[in-house]
Write a protein that holds these residues in place. Structure first.
Motif, PDB file in Angstrom:
ATOM      1  N   PRO A   1       3.381   8.987  12.048  1.00 64.89           N
ATOM      2  CA  PRO A   1       3.293  10.450  12.188  1.00 64.89           C
ATOM      3  C   PRO A   1       2.960  11.113  10.847  1.00 64.89           C
ATOM      4  CG  PRO A   1       5.296   9.621  13.220  1.00 64.89           C
ATOM      5  CD  PRO A   1       4.685   8.464  12.482  1.00 64.89           C
TER       6      PRO A   1
ATOM      7  N   GLY B   1       4.859  15.129   2.203  1.00 61.92           N
ATOM      8  CA  GLY B   1       4.341  14.180   1.217  1.00 61.92           C
ATOM      9  C   GLY B   1       3.827  14.886  -0.034  1.00 61.92           C
TER      10      GLY B   1
ATOM     11  N   GLY C   1       0.838  -1.212   0.000  1.00 62.22           N
ATOM     12  CA  GLY C   1       0.000   0.000   0.000  1.00 62.22           C
ATOM     13  C   GLY C   1       0.863   1.248   0.000  1.00 62.22           C
TER      14      GLY C   1
ATOM     15  N   ILE D   1       1.933  15.165   8.928  1.00 62.12           N
ATOM     16  CA  ILE D   1       1.934  16.623   9.101  1.00 62.12           C
ATOM     17  C   ILE D   1       0.505  17.097   9.437  1.00 62.12           C
ATOM     18  CG2 ILE D   1       2.273  18.817   7.880  1.00 62.12           C
ATOM     19  CD1 ILE D   1       4.689  17.418   6.455  1.00 62.12           C
TER      20      ILE D   1
ATOM     21  N   THR E   1      -2.381   3.234   7.094  1.00 64.20           N
ATOM     22  CA  THR E   1      -1.093   3.303   7.796  1.00 64.20           C
ATOM     23  C   THR E   1      -1.157   4.355   8.894  1.00 64.20           C
ATOM     24  OG1 THR E   1       0.098   2.618   5.817  1.00 64.20           O
ATOM     25  CG2 THR E   1       1.376   3.768   7.475  1.00 64.20           C
TER      26      THR E   1
ATOM     27  N   HIS F   1       9.070   2.772   5.729  1.00 68.50           N
ATOM     28  CA  HIS F   1       9.401   2.672   7.159  1.00 68.50           C
ATOM     29  C   HIS F   1       9.791   1.258   7.588  1.00 68.50           C
ATOM     30  CE1 HIS F   1       8.006   6.796   7.836  1.00 68.50           C
ATOM     31  NE2 HIS F   1       7.069   6.512   6.942  1.00 68.50           N
TER      32      HIS F   1
HETATM   33  P1  NAD Z   1       3.291  13.735   5.504  1.00 64.35           P
HETATM   34  O1  NAD Z   1       3.389  14.772   4.440  1.00 64.35           O
HETATM   35  O2  NAD Z   1       2.294  13.946   6.586  1.00 64.35           O
HETATM   36  O3  NAD Z   1       4.733  13.551   6.191  1.00 64.35           O
HETATM   37  C1  NAD Z   1       5.897  13.350   5.397  1.00 64.35           C
HETATM   38  C2  NAD Z   1       6.818  12.402   6.113  1.00 64.35           C
HETATM   39  O4  NAD Z   1       7.174  12.963   7.365  1.00 64.35           O
HETATM   40  C3  NAD Z   1       6.182  11.038   6.411  1.00 64.35           C
HETATM   41  O5  NAD Z   1       7.146  10.030   6.228  1.00 64.35           O
HETATM   42  C4  NAD Z   1       5.808  11.139   7.876  1.00 64.35           C
HETATM   43  O6  NAD Z   1       5.800   9.881   8.535  1.00 64.35           O
HETATM   44  C5  NAD Z   1       6.894  12.055   8.401  1.00 64.35           C
HETATM   45  N1  NAD Z   1       6.452  12.830   9.565  1.00 64.35           N
HETATM   46  C6  NAD Z   1       5.353  13.624   9.632  1.00 64.35           C
HETATM   47  N2  NAD Z   1       5.289  14.209  10.848  1.00 64.35           N
HETATM   48  C7  NAD Z   1       6.372  13.773  11.548  1.00 64.35           C
HETATM   49  C8  NAD Z   1       6.862  14.016  12.860  1.00 64.35           C
HETATM   50  N3  NAD Z   1       6.230  14.828  13.697  1.00 64.35           N
HETATM   51  N4  NAD Z   1       7.999  13.374  13.249  1.00 64.35           N
HETATM   52  C9  NAD Z   1       8.646  12.536  12.413  1.00 64.35           C
HETATM   53  N5  NAD Z   1       8.228  12.274  11.156  1.00 64.35           N
HETATM   54  C10 NAD Z   1       7.105  12.879  10.731  1.00 64.35           C
HETATM   55  O7  NAD Z   1       3.095  12.291   4.888  1.00 64.35           O
HETATM   56  P2  NAD Z   1       2.335  11.802   3.578  1.00 64.35           P
HETATM   57  O8  NAD Z   1       3.323  11.578   2.496  1.00 64.35           O
HETATM   58  O9  NAD Z   1       1.135  12.656   3.335  1.00 64.35           O
HETATM   59  O10 NAD Z   1       1.865  10.361   4.030  1.00 64.35           O
HETATM   60  C11 NAD Z   1       0.833  10.204   4.985  1.00 64.35           C
HETATM   61  C12 NAD Z   1       1.215   9.086   5.942  1.00 64.35           C
HETATM   62  O11 NAD Z   1       1.343   7.854   5.237  1.00 64.35           O
HETATM   63  C13 NAD Z   1       2.553   9.303   6.650  1.00 64.35           C
HETATM   64  O12 NAD Z   1       2.421   8.866   7.989  1.00 64.35           O
HETATM   65  C14 NAD Z   1       3.480   8.415   5.902  1.00 64.35           C
HETATM   66  O13 NAD Z   1       4.590   7.996   6.692  1.00 64.35           O
HETATM   67  C15 NAD Z   1       2.581   7.259   5.581  1.00 64.35           C
HETATM   68  N6  NAD Z   1       3.070   6.466   4.475  1.00 64.35           N
HETATM   69  C16 NAD Z   1       2.356   5.430   4.128  1.00 64.35           C
HETATM   70  C17 NAD Z   1       2.801   4.616   3.138  1.00 64.35           C
HETATM   71  C18 NAD Z   1       2.051   3.446   2.805  1.00 64.35           C
HETATM   72  O14 NAD Z   1       2.625   2.510   2.315  1.00 64.35           O
HETATM   73  N7  NAD Z   1       0.772   3.432   3.033  1.00 64.35           N
HETATM   74  C19 NAD Z   1       3.932   4.872   2.419  1.00 64.35           C
HETATM   75  C20 NAD Z   1       4.618   5.968   2.756  1.00 64.35           C
HETATM   76  C21 NAD Z   1       4.179   6.776   3.776  1.00 64.35           C
END
Ligand code: NAD
Length: 326
Positions: A76, A268, A20, A78, A73, A150
């Motif tokens: 953390p 992201g 995913g 934003i 998922t 991750h």
């Molecule tokens: P986002 O824009 O919210 O954040 C960008 C990255 O920063 C992500 O890796 C997130 O984990 C990390 N992050 C955000 N706040 C943080 C904090 N306070 N401390 C440390 N790290 C922090 O993320 P996005 O690209 O909109 O993705 C939404 C979510 O989906 C995130 O949690 C991301 O990790 C996760 N994700 C899911 C998949 C999946 O396979 N479903 C793949 C990649 C990321």
């Protein structure tokens, strides 16, 4: 036919599940993987809100009558997502297979189990896998350190993690991380897995929604082309090594560095533009070590069919080879 507890539970022909992936797990890819005989996965958080997820589920159904799942998922973010709303929307649309991942999934798993869903829970440690088993998940997805995104904080690669899973787990498990070809597929089965999960490999298919220049970059990449960001923030992520990810790691090394110091670089929304514009240097994008194994951009049908055929041939060949040696 490679029949396993996973093919039976999920009602699929080949035990290959699409990871995913954020911005990648969209209807066109999920339907293509499911039509090819594997399990396609829609990524809930790729959609802006639960109603958009409903539309994505309907769109997927228009192009496949095969089973597919939804990934939720819990890591953390934003902006805090409406996890419960996404789960309720998917259940309301009749989705019965979920891939869950991340921290504190207890409430989500309890809700989905209460709705009679099948849950694949992704874990990077045996400790977490055993806790998830106790919560009643149906399938574990055991994610080795090779994986994109991750990998957790304990750095155990798949070879050991999967053999440990064989020793400890009762539920069937998928091997995830570092698999992109039939050799990895067969190795996973030998390590006791009932199937595999692939993310990076499916990014590089015709039906994957990312820009062709990014697919070509993956074909050109080696296993040396990834880097870990967020090591200092207990949220490690394996991503493509470029100017932005290298800068993030450098900022993290500064004394007292905080997430806010890298937020704009890692967002992201910026990473999404990489896939839309086709500029691999523009932002952060997830990539696993499996990139080093990828040499082409096939359709999902060709990829899944090839892996199934080659895996069967390999297992027959190994059996002949071993008999000849006796
Ligand atoms: P986002 O824009 O919210 O954040 C960008 C990255 O920063 C992500 O890796 C997130 O984990 C990390 N992050 C955000 N706040 C943080 C904090 N306070 N401390 C440390 N790290 C922090 O993320 P996005 O690209 O909109 O993705 C939404 C979510 O989906 C995130 O949690 C991301 O990790 C996760 N994700 C899911 C998949 C999946 O396979 N479903 C793949 C990649 C990321």
């Amino acid at each position: 036919m490679i029949v396993t507890p996973v093919t039976k539970l999920l009602g699929i022909r080949v035990p290959i599940v699409q990871g995913g992936m954020q911005w990648v797990g969209v209807p066109s890819l999920a339907a293509a993987v499911s039509n090819a005989g594997g399990l396609g996965i829609l990524t809930a958080l790729t959609q802006p809100n639960p109603d958009a997820l409903r539309d994505a589920i309907r769109e997927t159904r228009r192009t496949t009558d095969k089973p597919f799942g939804v990934n939720i998922t819990l890591l953390p973010t934003i902006n805090p997502p409406d996890y419960e709303g996404f789960a309720r929307a998917a259940v309301g649309e009749g989705v019965r297979i979920f891939e869950t991942a991340g921290n504190n999934p207890k409430k989500l798993i309890a809700y989905l189990k209460g709705e009679g869903c099948i849950i694949i829970h992704k874990c990077t440690t045996i400790r977490h896998a055993k806790s998830a088993e106790k919560l009643g998940v149906d399938i574990l997805s055991i994610d080795g350190f090779e994986c994109a995104g991750h990998p957790g904080e304990e750095d155990v690669p798949g070879l050991v993690l999967l053999a440990r899973a064989a020793q400890e787990l009762k539920a069937p498990y998928l091997a995830s991380g570092g698999i992109a070809d039939s050799r990895g597929f067969v190795a996973a089965l030998a390590l006791g897995a009932s199937g595999i999960n692939m993310g990076t490999r499916f990014m590089c298919t015709i039906e994957s929604p990312i820009h062709d220049r990014i697919k070509e970059k993956i074909v050109a990449a080696s296993e040396q082309d990834t880097i870990h960001i967020f090591r200092t923030m207990h949220n490690t992520a394996r991503v493509f090594k470029n100017k932005v990810s290298t800068e993030v790691v450098a900022i993290e090394q500064r004394p007292g560095a905080k997430f806010e110091d890298v937020r704009d670089l890692v967002s992201g929304q910026r990473g999404r533009q990489v896939y839309e514009l086709g500029d691999p240097e523009y932002g952060i994008w997830s990539l696993g070590l499996a990139a080093g194994l990828i040499r082409d951009i096939p359709s999902c049908e060709d990829l899944v069919g090839r892996m199934e055929r080659e895996a069967e041939e390999m297992m027959r060949g190994m059996s002949r080879h071993l008999k000849a040696k006796l």
